[in-house]
Each structure stands twice: as structure tokens, then as C-alpha cells.
Design an enzyme around this catalytic site. Sequence first.
Site, mmCIF file in Angstrom:
data_model
loop_
_atom_site.group_PDB
_atom_site.id
_atom_site.type_symbol
_atom_site.label_atom_id
_atom_site.label_comp_id
_atom_site.label_asym_id
_atom_site.label_seq_id
_atom_site.Cartn_x
_atom_site.Cartn_y
_atom_site.Cartn_z
ATOM 1 N N GLU A 166 25.660 17.210 -5.118
ATOM 2 C CA GLU A 166 25.581 18.223 -4.076
ATOM 3 C C GLU A 166 26.155 17.713 -2.763
ATOM 4 O OE1 GLU A 166 21.957 20.931 -5.661
ATOM 5 O OE2 GLU A 166 21.403 19.404 -4.221
ATOM 6 N N CYS A 186 27.473 16.439 4.619
ATOM 7 C CA CYS A 186 26.535 15.441 4.103
ATOM 8 C C CYS A 186 26.904 15.235 2.630
ATOM 9 C CB CYS A 186 25.117 15.997 4.250
ATOM 10 S SG CYS A 186 23.858 14.955 3.509
ATOM 11 N N CYS A 233 19.514 8.619 -8.029
ATOM 12 C CA CYS A 233 19.270 7.428 -7.211
ATOM 13 C C CYS A 233 18.205 6.577 -7.891
ATOM 14 C CB CYS A 233 18.804 7.817 -5.815
ATOM 15 S SG CYS A 233 18.556 6.380 -4.730
ATOM 16 N N CYS A 283 12.174 6.664 -4.131
ATOM 17 C CA CYS A 283 11.299 7.083 -3.028
ATOM 18 C C CYS A 283 10.504 8.313 -3.495
ATOM 19 C CB CYS A 283 12.116 7.420 -1.784
ATOM 20 S SG CYS A 283 13.127 6.022 -1.253
ATOM 21 N N CYS A 336 11.317 12.073 -2.350
ATOM 22 C CA CYS A 336 12.725 12.526 -2.370
ATOM 23 C C CYS A 336 13.090 13.082 -3.747
ATOM 24 C CB CYS A 336 13.612 11.329 -2.014
ATOM 25 S SG CYS A 336 15.375 11.624 -2.292
ATOM 26 N N CYS A 351 17.129 17.563 3.848
ATOM 27 C CA CYS A 351 17.041 16.140 3.511
ATOM 28 C C CYS A 351 16.094 15.951 2.346
ATOM 29 C CB CYS A 351 16.445 15.357 4.680
ATOM 30 S SG CYS A 351 17.516 15.203 6.063
HETATM 31 N N1 SAH Z 1 19.543 6.752 0.252
HETATM 32 C C1 SAH Z 1 19.789 6.856 1.638
HETATM 33 C C2 SAH Z 1 20.552 8.114 2.013
HETATM 34 C C3 SAH Z 1 20.184 9.370 1.305
HETATM 35 S S1 SAH Z 1 18.576 10.000 1.689
HETATM 36 C C4 SAH Z 1 18.499 6.757 2.430
HETATM 37 O O1 SAH Z 1 17.433 6.789 1.824
HETATM 38 O O2 SAH Z 1 18.590 6.601 3.634
HETATM 39 C C5 SAH Z 1 18.889 10.696 3.291
HETATM 40 C C6 SAH Z 1 17.659 10.833 4.177
HETATM 41 O O3 SAH Z 1 16.767 11.850 3.665
HETATM 42 C C7 SAH Z 1 16.822 9.560 4.279
HETATM 43 O O4 SAH Z 1 16.531 9.298 5.627
HETATM 44 C C8 SAH Z 1 15.567 9.929 3.515
HETATM 45 O O5 SAH Z 1 14.462 9.177 3.932
HETATM 46 C C9 SAH Z 1 15.428 11.399 3.810
HETATM 47 N N2 SAH Z 1 14.569 12.130 2.883
HETATM 48 C C10 SAH Z 1 14.410 11.931 1.570
HETATM 49 N N3 SAH Z 1 13.527 12.828 1.052
HETATM 50 C C11 SAH Z 1 13.121 13.614 2.081
HETATM 51 C C12 SAH Z 1 12.250 14.736 2.175
HETATM 52 N N4 SAH Z 1 11.612 15.218 1.117
HETATM 53 N N5 SAH Z 1 12.091 15.308 3.385
HETATM 54 C C13 SAH Z 1 12.752 14.834 4.469
HETATM 55 N N6 SAH Z 1 13.594 13.782 4.438
HETATM 56 C C14 SAH Z 1 13.787 13.176 3.250
HETATM 57 FE FE1 SF4 Z 2 17.401 7.319 -2.944
HETATM 58 FE FE2 SF4 Z 2 16.181 9.452 -1.947
HETATM 59 FE FE3 SF4 Z 2 15.190 7.026 -1.481
HETATM 60 FE FE4 SF4 Z 2 17.490 7.769 -0.293
HETATM 61 S S1 SF4 Z 2 15.450 8.665 0.023
HETATM 62 S S2 SF4 Z 2 17.044 5.822 -1.356
HETATM 63 S S3 SF4 Z 2 18.360 9.064 -1.939
HETATM 64 S S4 SF4 Z 2 15.352 8.003 -3.498
#
Ligand code: SAH
Ligand code: SF4
Length: 369
Positions: free
Chosen positions: A109, A122, A129, A133, A136, A354
Site C-alpha cells: 500500500e 507514504c 514486517c 509491533c 501495527c 499510520c
Molecule cells: N517500520 C517503521 C516505519 C513504518 S511504521 C517504524 O516503525 O517506524 C510508521 C509509523 O506508524 C511508526 O511511527 C509506527 O510507530 C506508527 N504506527 C504503527 N501502528 C500504528 C497505529 N496503529 N496507530 C498509529 N501509529 C502507528
Molecule cells: Fe513494522 Fe509496524 Fe513496527 Fe513499523 S510499526 S516496525 S511497520 S511492525
Amino acid sequence: MQSPAHKPRFAMDPFGSVHDLTFADLERMLEADGVRPIHAGSVWRVLHRGLATDLGPEHDFLPPVRRWLDSQLSQGMRLDCPTVSEALVSTDGATRKLLLRLEDGQEVETVVMGYPGRYTACVSTQAGCAMGCVFCATGQMGFVRNLRPGEIVAQVLAAQRMLRDSGDAGLRNLVLMGMGEPLANYDAVIQALRIVSDSRGANISPSRISISTVGVVPGILRLAEENQPYPLAVSLHATNDEERTALVPVNQRWPLASLLDACRIYSAKTSRKIFFGWTLMEKINDTPEHARQLVALLKGLDAHVNLIHLNPTDQFRAGASEASAAALFKSILQEAGFACTTRQRRGIDVAAGCGQLRSRAGAVGKRVE
Ligand code: SAH
Ligand code: SF4
């Protein structure tokens, strides 16, 4: 698939595409085949300015270039032009999400956000991934594979094609905040950024391209060592290992002390400010005490804190912070002298916010232990 006659000649990957190439790579290829490297400009313009999806006879090239292209195409040279399998627009019209289908059927995406007078794309750097996390959607689906440089470049070009077709201005900013962890796919990401920041092509200024990382320490050190010109964002979310590991399991591999050490080294080597991402989650990390701990953790660093509203995902039930808690958190940071901004919420109705990106094809992969 490649024809057997196709010699692997692309810089990054034996099964790569012409979109994997930098301008200099293209010049080298032409030269190696006895074509004057000056002709790289016309091919590059058609691909990166004209946003062409093929290099067929309808494009007007000088005879030596045409002959070279025809020979390369007959030997299996490919372009990265993913199919747009879905394009969604948020109700306010300001956010558009493209679901792009790659050659092997994987979907990634790309989100395009319009702000007054400027557009930001973006883009994704991996399918899925491995970092896991818990909040996410991409982390919840697991890891599928790294993207090649051309597949990252192709997302930028697809975003530009969409803007061109709707009569909008070009892209000004790029954030690597889509699916995946950019520093876990370092070489492909840096190659892609070299390509899209080339002033003869997409021409996105390096200072307007942000790399966001969950905290891959070797990658941060390498960015510093190589003095890469792209702004760095580190997604922090917690100030002690216990709390961070619960949200970001990969914290076990690169605990906070080593992450902050890497950030200090990065700052010292590059003299650049670091952006720290903090997704506010009700009662989990949004109390005044958390804000004070963050102030202590970042002491002495040239840091800018970006507060992010938690967007809903299937497998994480915590709530987003109340506006009052977010405002108090922000004021504590600002009073301590840190720049602190709240990232605008965008595209929630099309699941383009995000952390909401995931392939429709669903979960498959594995996670980093
Ligand atoms: N992997 C990288 C970049 C992709 S994630 C990283 O983790 O930084 C991009 C951003 O989205 C990161 O700052 C992450 O913490 C945030 N993010 C992930 N899941 C989210 C959610 N459910 N709500 C808001 N931000 C989120
Ligand atoms: Fe991966 Fe999502 Fe964690 Fe970014 S926030 S490192 S995309 S699992």
C-alpha cells in the site's frame, strides 16, 4: 520470468528491473554495450519524468537507443509497473490510498496525502514486517519479503501518475512510513532514494525524504557512517525496556540503551536533528510521568517529538489518548525545550492511517525473534 538468454546485469538484483537502476547504473550499462552514455538521459526522462509504463515503439528514441532497448527488452529487461488493484479516497478527499499488486502477486500500500500546496507520499519498503509491533496492522500480518529498489521507486511513480491524472501538483515530500521496516532492507531503500531524489527524475529533495525506523541499531549507525542526507525518525513509544518490549518486541534485540547510544552517535556524526515518533496510547504511555521520563531520556539530544494518534487495528485493543492527555504530554515536552508536534490524522476512513496498512491477502509470515 527471465529468458535464459538474459544476463543478470542489474546493479541490485539478478532478477531486477530497469527501475532498480540509478542514472549512473544506466549510463554504465549503455557504455558497456557500446552506446554513448549520454543517451541515458532520454531513457531516464521517459521513465522518471514521463512516468511511462513501457518502453515500446510509441516512444520516440534515437536509433541507437531504440536498438539497445529492443535488444534489452527481448532479453527480458523488465519495468516495475505494479497494477493498481484498488484506489481509495478518504471522504474529505485529502488522502488517497493505492493498493499495488507486484509481479509475484504480493500487494503493498502507498498513501498520498494532500496538504495545502504540497503532496506527501507514504511508501512501503517491505511486504509485511518482521518486527511484530503489537499495535501495527503490518506487524500483525508478519513478514513476507523485502521490496527491490524498483518496487519502492514504482510506488513513488504510481503516486505521481495518480496526481498527474487528477491534474494535481507533483509530490514534494516522501516518508518511508508505509508497510515494513526500512532499515531492515537498507541497501534497496538507499538505492531507491538515490533514484527518486535524482534531479533529472522524480526530483524529491533528500531533505524532504524521511526514513522512519523502529530502532534497528546497525542501520542507524550505518546511516550515520555514510552521512546519508535523509531525515531520520525513530519510533520510540516507551522509555523503559519493559514497557517498550511489550509494544515493540524487537526492543529485546536492540534495547533502549543501545538505541539511544546509536542516536547520540548519529547526532554527533551528522549534526542532524532526530525525530522521535511516539504513538499515544491511553494509560499505556500517555501520562505526565511518561512525558517526564521522555524528557529525561532525550536530554542533550537535538530531538523533535512527533506525537501520533493511535489508529485502530484488529488485534490491539488499547484506546487512543484523550485530547487533554495528549495536550498535557505535549506541553511537558515543550516546557522542557523540545520541539513537539502532533501528526495530523489522515485517511482513517480508508484505513490509510499510520499502522493500518496491511495486504488484503492477509497474514503469512514470520517475525523477528
Ligand atoms: N517500520 C517503521 C516505519 C513504518 S511504521 C517504524 O516503525 O517506524 C510508521 C509509523 O506508524 C511508526 O511511527 C509506527 O510507530 C506508527 N504506527 C504503527 N501502528 C500504528 C497505529 N496503529 N496507530 C498509529 N501509529 C502507528
Ligand atoms: Fe513494522 Fe509496524 Fe513496527 Fe513499523 S510499526 S516496525 S511497520 S511492525
